[in-house]
Design an enzyme around this catalytic site. Sequence first.
Site, PDB file in Angstrom:
ATOM      1  N   LEU A  32       0.902  -1.277   0.066  1.00 34.29           N
ATOM      2  CA  LEU A  32       0.031  -0.024  -0.114  1.00 34.29           C
ATOM      3  C   LEU A  32       0.887   1.327   0.039  1.00 34.29           C
ATOM      4  O   LEU A  32       0.414   2.365   0.419  1.00 34.29           O
ATOM      5  CB  LEU A  32      -0.899   0.158   1.212  1.00 34.29           C
ATOM      6  CG  LEU A  32      -1.977  -1.225   1.178  1.00 34.29           C
ATOM      7  CD1 LEU A  32      -2.858  -0.972   2.476  1.00 34.29           C
ATOM      8  CD2 LEU A  32      -2.902  -1.236   0.009  1.00 34.29           C
ATOM      9  N   SER A 124      10.512  -2.136 -18.217  1.00 34.22           N
ATOM     10  CA  SER A 124      10.314  -0.970 -18.968  1.00 34.22           C
ATOM     11  C   SER A 124      10.848  -0.514 -20.006  1.00 34.22           C
ATOM     12  O   SER A 124      12.001  -0.825 -20.301  1.00 34.22           O
ATOM     13  CB  SER A 124      10.357   0.156 -17.632  1.00 34.22           C
ATOM     14  OG  SER A 124      10.115   1.464 -18.329  1.00 34.22           O
ATOM     15  N   TYR A 148      16.313   4.233 -11.816  1.00 31.79           N
ATOM     16  CA  TYR A 148      15.055   3.570 -12.092  1.00 31.79           C
ATOM     17  C   TYR A 148      15.083   2.463 -13.237  1.00 31.79           C
ATOM     18  O   TYR A 148      14.943   1.288 -13.153  1.00 31.79           O
ATOM     19  CB  TYR A 148      13.864   4.256 -12.571  1.00 31.79           C
ATOM     20  CG  TYR A 148      12.577   3.615 -12.871  1.00 31.79           C
ATOM     21  CD1 TYR A 148      11.881   2.872 -12.136  1.00 31.79           C
ATOM     22  CD2 TYR A 148      12.266   3.831 -14.177  1.00 31.79           C
ATOM     23  CE1 TYR A 148      10.689   2.404 -12.347  1.00 31.79           C
ATOM     24  CE2 TYR A 148      11.026   2.951 -14.705  1.00 31.79           C
ATOM     25  CZ  TYR A 148      10.394   2.180 -13.844  1.00 31.79           C
ATOM     26  OH  TYR A 148       9.374   1.407 -14.382  1.00 31.79           O
ATOM     27  N   LYS A 152      15.749  -1.707 -13.225  1.00 31.70           N
ATOM     28  CA  LYS A 152      14.966  -2.535 -14.359  1.00 31.70           C
ATOM     29  C   LYS A 152      15.875  -3.640 -14.974  1.00 31.70           C
ATOM     30  O   LYS A 152      15.494  -4.724 -15.108  1.00 31.70           O
ATOM     31  CB  LYS A 152      14.020  -1.764 -15.147  1.00 31.70           C
ATOM     32  CG  LYS A 152      12.783  -1.239 -14.603  1.00 31.70           C
ATOM     33  CD  LYS A 152      11.814  -2.157 -14.103  1.00 31.70           C
ATOM     34  CE  LYS A 152      10.573  -1.314 -13.590  1.00 31.70           C
ATOM     35  NZ  LYS A 152       9.835  -2.352 -12.470  1.00 31.70           N
TER      36      LYS A 152
HETATM   37  P1  NAD Z   1       2.124   1.719  -9.223  1.00 33.37           P
HETATM   38  O1  NAD Z   1       2.729   2.370  -8.253  1.00 33.37           O
HETATM   39  O2  NAD Z   1       0.538   1.963  -9.539  1.00 33.37           O
HETATM   40  O3  NAD Z   1       1.828   0.092  -8.665  1.00 33.37           O
HETATM   41  C1  NAD Z   1       2.822  -0.491  -8.022  1.00 33.37           C
HETATM   42  C2  NAD Z   1       1.997  -1.165  -6.876  1.00 33.37           C
HETATM   43  O4  NAD Z   1       3.152  -1.655  -5.964  1.00 33.37           O
HETATM   44  C3  NAD Z   1       1.446  -0.125  -5.913  1.00 33.37           C
HETATM   45  O5  NAD Z   1       0.293  -0.823  -5.413  1.00 33.37           O
HETATM   46  C4  NAD Z   1       2.649  -0.147  -4.545  1.00 33.37           C
HETATM   47  O6  NAD Z   1       1.969   0.082  -3.420  1.00 33.37           O
HETATM   48  C5  NAD Z   1       3.076  -1.511  -4.593  1.00 33.37           C
HETATM   49  N1  NAD Z   1       4.341  -1.549  -4.115  1.00 33.37           N
HETATM   50  C6  NAD Z   1       5.680  -0.900  -4.358  1.00 33.37           C
HETATM   51  N2  NAD Z   1       6.692  -1.282  -3.481  1.00 33.37           N
HETATM   52  C7  NAD Z   1       6.307  -2.423  -2.956  1.00 33.37           C
HETATM   53  C8  NAD Z   1       6.974  -3.335  -2.077  1.00 33.37           C
HETATM   54  N3  NAD Z   1       8.299  -3.165  -1.780  1.00 33.37           N
HETATM   55  N4  NAD Z   1       6.041  -4.277  -1.575  1.00 33.37           N
HETATM   56  C9  NAD Z   1       4.829  -4.566  -1.897  1.00 33.37           C
HETATM   57  N5  NAD Z   1       4.075  -3.699  -2.484  1.00 33.37           N
HETATM   58  C10 NAD Z   1       4.740  -2.672  -3.385  1.00 33.37           C
HETATM   59  O7  NAD Z   1       2.904   1.586 -10.511  1.00 33.37           O
HETATM   60  P2  NAD Z   1       2.252   0.977 -12.056  1.00 33.37           P
HETATM   61  O8  NAD Z   1       2.234   1.902 -13.020  1.00 33.37           O
HETATM   62  O9  NAD Z   1       1.076   0.081 -11.803  1.00 33.37           O
HETATM   63  O10 NAD Z   1       3.353   0.019 -12.285  1.00 33.37           O
HETATM   64  C11 NAD Z   1       3.609  -1.442 -12.052  1.00 33.37           C
HETATM   65  C12 NAD Z   1       5.004  -1.939 -12.527  1.00 33.37           C
HETATM   66  O11 NAD Z   1       5.230  -1.727 -13.828  1.00 33.37           O
HETATM   67  C13 NAD Z   1       6.086  -1.287 -11.639  1.00 33.37           C
HETATM   68  O12 NAD Z   1       7.057  -2.254 -11.554  1.00 33.37           O
HETATM   69  C14 NAD Z   1       6.638  -0.144 -12.527  1.00 33.37           C
HETATM   70  O13 NAD Z   1       7.731  -0.011 -12.558  1.00 33.37           O
HETATM   71  C15 NAD Z   1       6.372  -0.986 -13.959  1.00 33.37           C
HETATM   72  N6  NAD Z   1       6.051  -0.029 -15.254  1.00 33.37           N
HETATM   73  C16 NAD Z   1       5.421   0.975 -14.903  1.00 33.37           C
HETATM   74  C17 NAD Z   1       4.987   1.804 -16.104  1.00 33.37           C
HETATM   75  C18 NAD Z   1       4.019   3.015 -16.052  1.00 33.37           C
HETATM   76  O14 NAD Z   1       4.036   3.980 -16.986  1.00 33.37           O
HETATM   77  N7  NAD Z   1       3.159   3.214 -15.446  1.00 33.37           N
HETATM   78  C19 NAD Z   1       5.955   1.818 -17.313  1.00 33.37           C
HETATM   79  C20 NAD Z   1       6.980   0.915 -17.169  1.00 33.37           C
HETATM   80  C21 NAD Z   1       7.048  -0.028 -16.309  1.00 33.37           C
END
Ligand code: NAD
Length: 337
Positions: A32, A124, A148, A152
């Site tokens: 969360l 990513s 970041y 990855k």
């Molecule tokens: P987000 O922040 O909405 O979701 C990530 C979730 O992980 C959150 O609910 C957070 O509470 C949880 N979280 C973070 N660290 C944690 C931990 N140590 N233990 C347990 N829970 C943890 O992000 P998103 O946009 O849904 O991205 C999801 C994944 O996709 C991430 O790994 C992000 O790096 C990757 N990503 C996202 C994008 C983008 O544009 N949104 C693009 C490329 C890659």
Amino acid sequence: MILVTGGLGYIGSHACVALTQAGERLVVLDNLSNAKRSVLERLRELCPDAILDFCEADVRDRGALARVFAAHRVEAVLHFAGLKSVAESVARPLLYYDNNVGGSLALVEAMLAAGVERIVFSSSATVYGPPLSLPHREDHPTAPHNPYGRAKRMVEELLADVARAQPGFRYVALRYFNPIGAHPSGRIGEDPRGEPNNLLPFVTQVAVGRRARLRIHGDDYPTADGTGVRDYLHVMDLAEGHLAALARLRAGGGSLVANLGTGRGHSVREVLAAFERTTGVRVPFEVGPRRAGDLPACWADPSLAERELGWRARRTLEEACRDAWRWQCDNPAGYPD
Ligand code: NAD
Ligand code: UDP
């Protein structure tokens, strides 16, 4: 069961809907740190018959992971949990290496200890860094230019090393381009804390009256209209990419690193125009300076995902704008606390 780490976040929550609608049983683990508990209620509302367990825990917490694997028969892991702000990763690199690399390390260790050998990882397009040529292909060199992106890439390498060392262990690393939009129900969507970094949440917050105007970060790039170009894909297309990755692993397919994008770039001005056309709402904007670290253009060659996963993005930019707008209108202040 499928363990979904970070399953209450933006992309993870949409993947949970796609998975449960495909009949999967899920256990979600999320600390969360960037999600609200009310996301879980929305997921249960959208998928009333689904088996959807929740564990509030940190993915770095080895004890919690061992308990999850002991309590559930986990067949595969979808690993979304991670921090995602490039700017924050520059200011606080150790936080990103700890959370994103350390979390993945703890998770893979716990998987191996529990005999779980399939994982889909959220990588990513940032791993590519400044492009030598576009579109990005998976065999292009990676040169991430911030912590970041380097974190990855490290996790991709960690997975590849484990797969080499451990017969049976297989992974799919999905290099996401720019996910936008929301589930068409308007019940789940993107809910950034504070001022949005990303373009579309900023646009919808201006349109709904939460912010005065969009600032376009530079219009002097070497692109057709001078504004930055990205490969925007609908988050439900992205979610379905995870189903395809899971199907590959179940069918005995080998490890894979694949782009998930549409293969088409759109400029900031094109996104604005699509949003205004689709919603009929005018979005005031001003042009500001370039944002530090931004690339002029970035888009995917998605043909490997089509060949190897049978996946391609099907939804349009207009559909993504419409769905993002529905989510924003129905939830002007985001999720309830
Ligand atoms: P987000 O922040 O909405 O979701 C990530 C979730 O992980 C959150 O609910 C957070 O509470 C949880 N979280 C973070 N660290 C944690 C931990 N140590 N233990 C347990 N829970 C943890 O992000 P998103 O946009 O849904 O991205 C999801 C994944 O996709 C991430 O790994 C992000 O790096 C990757 N990503 C996202 C994008 C983008 O544009 N949104 C693009 C490329 C890659
Ligand atoms: N952008 C913008 N104003 C904003 C947010 C983003 O002009 O308030 C531009 C940004 O410069 C880039 C594009 O929109 O060209 C996409 O930015 P985003 O942060 O969503 O994705 P990323 O740059 O991480 O791919």
